[in-house]
Structure formats: C-alpha cells, structure tokens
Design a protein around this motif. Structure first.
Motif, short mmCIF file in Angstrom:
data_model
loop_
_atom_site.label_atom_id
_atom_site.label_comp_id
_atom_site.label_asym_id
_atom_site.label_seq_id
_atom_site.Cartn_x
_atom_site.Cartn_y
_atom_site.Cartn_z
N SER A 1 0.84 -1.20 0.00
CA SER A 1 0.00 0.00 0.00
C SER A 1 0.88 1.25 0.00
O SER A 1 1.97 1.26 0.58
CB SER A 1 -0.91 0.01 1.23
OG SER A 1 -1.78 -1.10 1.23
N ASN A 2 0.38 2.29 -0.64
CA ASN A 2 1.08 3.57 -0.59
C ASN A 2 1.20 4.04 0.85
O ASN A 2 0.29 3.84 1.67
CB ASN A 2 0.33 4.61 -1.42
CG ASN A 2 0.39 4.31 -2.90
OD1 ASN A 2 1.36 3.76 -3.41
ND2 ASN A 2 -0.67 4.66 -3.62
N ASP A 3 2.33 4.68 1.15
CA ASP A 3 2.60 5.15 2.51
C ASP A 3 2.95 6.64 2.44
O ASP A 3 4.13 7.01 2.44
CB ASP A 3 3.75 4.34 3.11
CG ASP A 3 4.04 4.71 4.56
OD1 ASP A 3 3.34 5.58 5.11
OD2 ASP A 3 4.99 4.15 5.13
N PRO A 4 1.92 7.50 2.35
CA PRO A 4 2.19 8.94 2.22
C PRO A 4 3.03 9.50 3.35
O PRO A 4 3.85 10.41 3.13
CB PRO A 4 0.79 9.56 2.21
CG PRO A 4 -0.11 8.45 1.77
CD PRO A 4 0.49 7.20 2.33
N ALA A 5 2.86 8.98 4.56
CA ALA A 5 3.60 9.52 5.71
C ALA A 5 5.10 9.37 5.53
O ALA A 5 5.88 10.22 6.02
CB ALA A 5 3.14 8.82 6.99
N HIS A 6 5.54 8.31 4.84
CA HIS A 6 6.96 8.08 4.60
C HIS A 6 7.34 8.32 3.14
O HIS A 6 8.44 7.95 2.73
CB HIS A 6 7.34 6.67 5.03
CG HIS A 6 7.19 6.42 6.50
ND1 HIS A 6 6.02 5.94 7.06
CD2 HIS A 6 8.06 6.61 7.53
CE1 HIS A 6 6.17 5.83 8.37
NE2 HIS A 6 7.39 6.23 8.69
N ASP A 7 6.42 8.93 2.39
CA ASP A 7 6.67 9.28 0.99
C ASP A 7 7.06 8.07 0.15
O ASP A 7 7.98 8.11 -0.66
CB ASP A 7 7.76 10.37 0.89
CG ASP A 7 7.67 11.12 -0.44
OD1 ASP A 7 6.57 11.22 -1.00
OD2 ASP A 7 8.73 11.60 -0.91
N ARG A 8 6.36 6.96 0.38
CA ARG A 8 6.59 5.74 -0.39
C ARG A 8 5.36 5.49 -1.25
O ARG A 8 4.27 5.26 -0.73
CB ARG A 8 6.86 4.56 0.53
CG ARG A 8 8.16 4.69 1.33
CD ARG A 8 8.27 3.60 2.35
NE ARG A 8 9.46 3.76 3.19
CZ ARG A 8 9.63 3.22 4.38
NH1 ARG A 8 8.67 2.45 4.89
NH2 ARG A 8 10.73 3.42 5.07
N TRP A 9 5.59 5.49 -2.55
CA TRP A 9 4.48 5.36 -3.50
C TRP A 9 4.72 4.14 -4.38
O TRP A 9 5.77 4.01 -5.00
CB TRP A 9 4.35 6.62 -4.34
CG TRP A 9 4.18 7.85 -3.52
CD1 TRP A 9 5.15 8.75 -3.18
CD2 TRP A 9 2.98 8.31 -2.90
NE1 TRP A 9 4.63 9.75 -2.38
CE2 TRP A 9 3.29 9.50 -2.20
CE3 TRP A 9 1.66 7.85 -2.87
CZ2 TRP A 9 2.34 10.22 -1.48
CZ3 TRP A 9 0.70 8.56 -2.16
CH2 TRP A 9 1.05 9.73 -1.47
N TYR A 10 3.72 3.28 -4.42
CA TYR A 10 3.80 2.07 -5.24
C TYR A 10 2.82 2.11 -6.41
O TYR A 10 2.75 1.17 -7.20
CB TYR A 10 3.53 0.84 -4.37
CG TYR A 10 4.51 0.72 -3.22
CD1 TYR A 10 5.82 0.29 -3.44
CD2 TYR A 10 4.15 1.08 -1.93
CE1 TYR A 10 6.73 0.20 -2.40
CE2 TYR A 10 5.06 1.00 -0.88
CZ TYR A 10 6.34 0.56 -1.13
OH TYR A 10 7.25 0.49 -0.09
N SER A 11 2.08 3.18 -6.50
CA SER A 11 1.19 3.40 -7.64
C SER A 11 1.01 4.89 -7.83
O SER A 11 1.34 5.69 -6.94
CB SER A 11 -0.17 2.73 -7.41
OG SER A 11 -0.90 3.42 -6.41
N ARG A 12 0.47 5.25 -8.97
CA ARG A 12 0.28 6.67 -9.28
C ARG A 12 -1.11 7.10 -8.83
O ARG A 12 -2.04 7.23 -9.62
CB ARG A 12 0.52 6.88 -10.78
CG ARG A 12 1.98 6.68 -11.15
CD ARG A 12 2.23 6.48 -12.63
NE ARG A 12 1.76 5.18 -13.10
CZ ARG A 12 2.04 4.68 -14.30
NH1 ARG A 12 2.81 5.36 -15.14
NH2 ARG A 12 1.58 3.51 -14.65
N ASP A 13 -1.19 7.31 -7.53
CA ASP A 13 -2.44 7.67 -6.87
C ASP A 13 -2.55 9.19 -6.83
O ASP A 13 -1.99 9.86 -5.95
CB ASP A 13 -2.46 7.08 -5.46
CG ASP A 13 -3.81 7.24 -4.78
OD1 ASP A 13 -4.57 8.15 -5.15
OD2 ASP A 13 -4.10 6.44 -3.87
#
Length: 248
Positions: free
Chosen positions: A165-177
């Motif tokens: 899952s995307n993790d905005p708090a740690h700025d980790r993006w696995y998709s273009r959400d």
C-alpha cells in the motif's frame, strides 16, 4: 439342504433406493449445465466489450493530440471513454512538489517521476515525466519555465501496488495515486487523471518518457469455450443418467 438368503439381492430390491439419487443427479446436472452456459454467454459478452475497448483505444493512440481536459470537463471523465487519449498541455512544473512512484520497466527498476504542472488557467495536472533510475537527480534548471507536454491521459491508480500500500507519511508510493499524492504535497484540487509524457521531452539527464505499455488481456474466448465445454459435459451426464434410470 435348502440355502437361505441373508438379504435382498433382487433387482427389484435395489431399484427403489437408487431412483431418487438418479433423479437428484439429473437435476443437479441440468442445473450445472445451465450455470455453465450462463457463464459462457457472459464471457462472450465480455469478449465483445474487450474487443470494442481495444479498437477505441487504438483509435485514440492513432489520433492527433487534443488539449488536456480542463476543470469543467473533469466530472465527466471515465476510464472507458478517455484513458489513453493523446493530449497536450502547456504550463509550468512545480519540481519541489514532485513525487516518485515505484516502476519496473524495460530499462529496469526505478521510479516514475510525477511532477505537478500548473496551466495558465490555474488547473493543476500531475504529469508522469517518465522513468528515472534509483540514483537519478534532476539536472540544474530542468523543467523550469513554461513547457509543453504531450502524452497519454491516464486514470489514477489508487491504493498502491501488489501486496504493498502507498505510505504517504513516509513518501513511499507504489502506484500513481493522484488524489493521495496531491493531498500529501498540499496541491489542492487537481485533475482526476495524470499524463504519461511521451518521448518528445527526453534528453540527456532527463527522465525517460514514452514507456507506457498499452496492453489488454483478452482470454475471454478461451474462458467461454471452457464454460460451454463444462455445460456440454454436465448435459451429457444428465442424459446418461436419464437413459440408465431404472423403470418404476
């Protein structure tokens, strides 16, 4: 000396308990044949829809680019009607609000560089400028000033990637959400799509655009034949059960 029987062995004695079972088998076989036939018909319909979608997407890819949809058109956009449409937009990048989403491409593993672009009318559109290797750093002055971007309109990929899952708090993006990235970057209202930039903006030190893979899985014919085959087998089973059913 006359022998005696310990239990019923005549055909008449065996027929009574087997008939209800055979009737149940026939009923279940007919039910299975009906269900399998319905699933086969549904796959035929899905195949027709998929072929129509592929034809429409191919027409969009071959068409000349049109202006990217503005704010007034945002509520009417849909994946089926608009994705992979060739569009062009002019504006200025906000490189300090860029985000990187994990990417695996023909060039290896790295990230997509997603940069907000603000148009002259004040619309904000997220642009995927292309693939960047893990150690990529933006060259000085890259993306400054007014730029024109041409590419493919893409719909958002909410949530994340496979098992991650995307993790905005740690700025980790696995998709273009789009919505989540806009919220994390404090962008305010943004277009409900992003643009995959084409290769026209490629250059030394820049992200590599034009890597969009347009492919649709279309195995519906195989699925339909499988379901219809199972329906035929179930129907034949019912037929055999009826033929072999003992008389009353």
């Amino acid at each position: 000396m006359t022998g005696t029987s310990d239990g019923p062995h005549s055909p008449a004695g065996a027929a009574a308990p087997s008939r209800p079972k055979r009737l149940l088998l026939v009923a279940l076989s007919f039910l299975a044949a009906a269900v399998f036939s319905a699933l086969g018909a549904w796959q035929v319909e899905r195949r027709a829809w998929k072929l129509d979608l592929i034809a429409r997407v191919e027409a969009r890819l071959a068409a000349a680019p049109v202006p990217a949809p503005g704010r007034a058109a945002w509520p009417t956009l849909s994946r089926d009607a608009d994705e992979y449409r060739r569009v062009t937009v002019r504006g200025r990048f906000l490189p300090d609000r860029a985000a990187r989403a994990m990417a695996v491409t023909e060039k290896g593993a790295g990230s997509w560089l997603l940069v907000p672009l603000v148009t002259a009318t004040g619309d904000t559109i997220l642009v995927n400028r292309g693939f960047a290797p893990p150690d990529w750093q933006a060259p000085s002055g890259d993306g400054e000033g007014t730029v024109t971007v041409t590419g493919l309109l893409r719909m958002p990929e909410p949530g994340g990637g496979f098992l991650r899952s995307n993790d905005p708090a740690h700025d980790r993006w696995y998709s273009r959400d789009v919505a989540a990235i806009a919220d994390a970057r404090g962008l305010g209202p943004v277009a409900p799509y992003f643009i995959d930039a084409d290769a026209s903006g490629n250059g030394p030190g820049r992200p590599v655009g034009g890597l969009t893979v347009v492919a649709f899985r279309n195995h519906h014919l195989i699925y339909a034949l499988t379901w219809f085959g199972l329906a035929a087998m179930a129907g034949y089973g019912a037929y055999r059960a009826l033929r072999e059913a003992p008389p009353r």
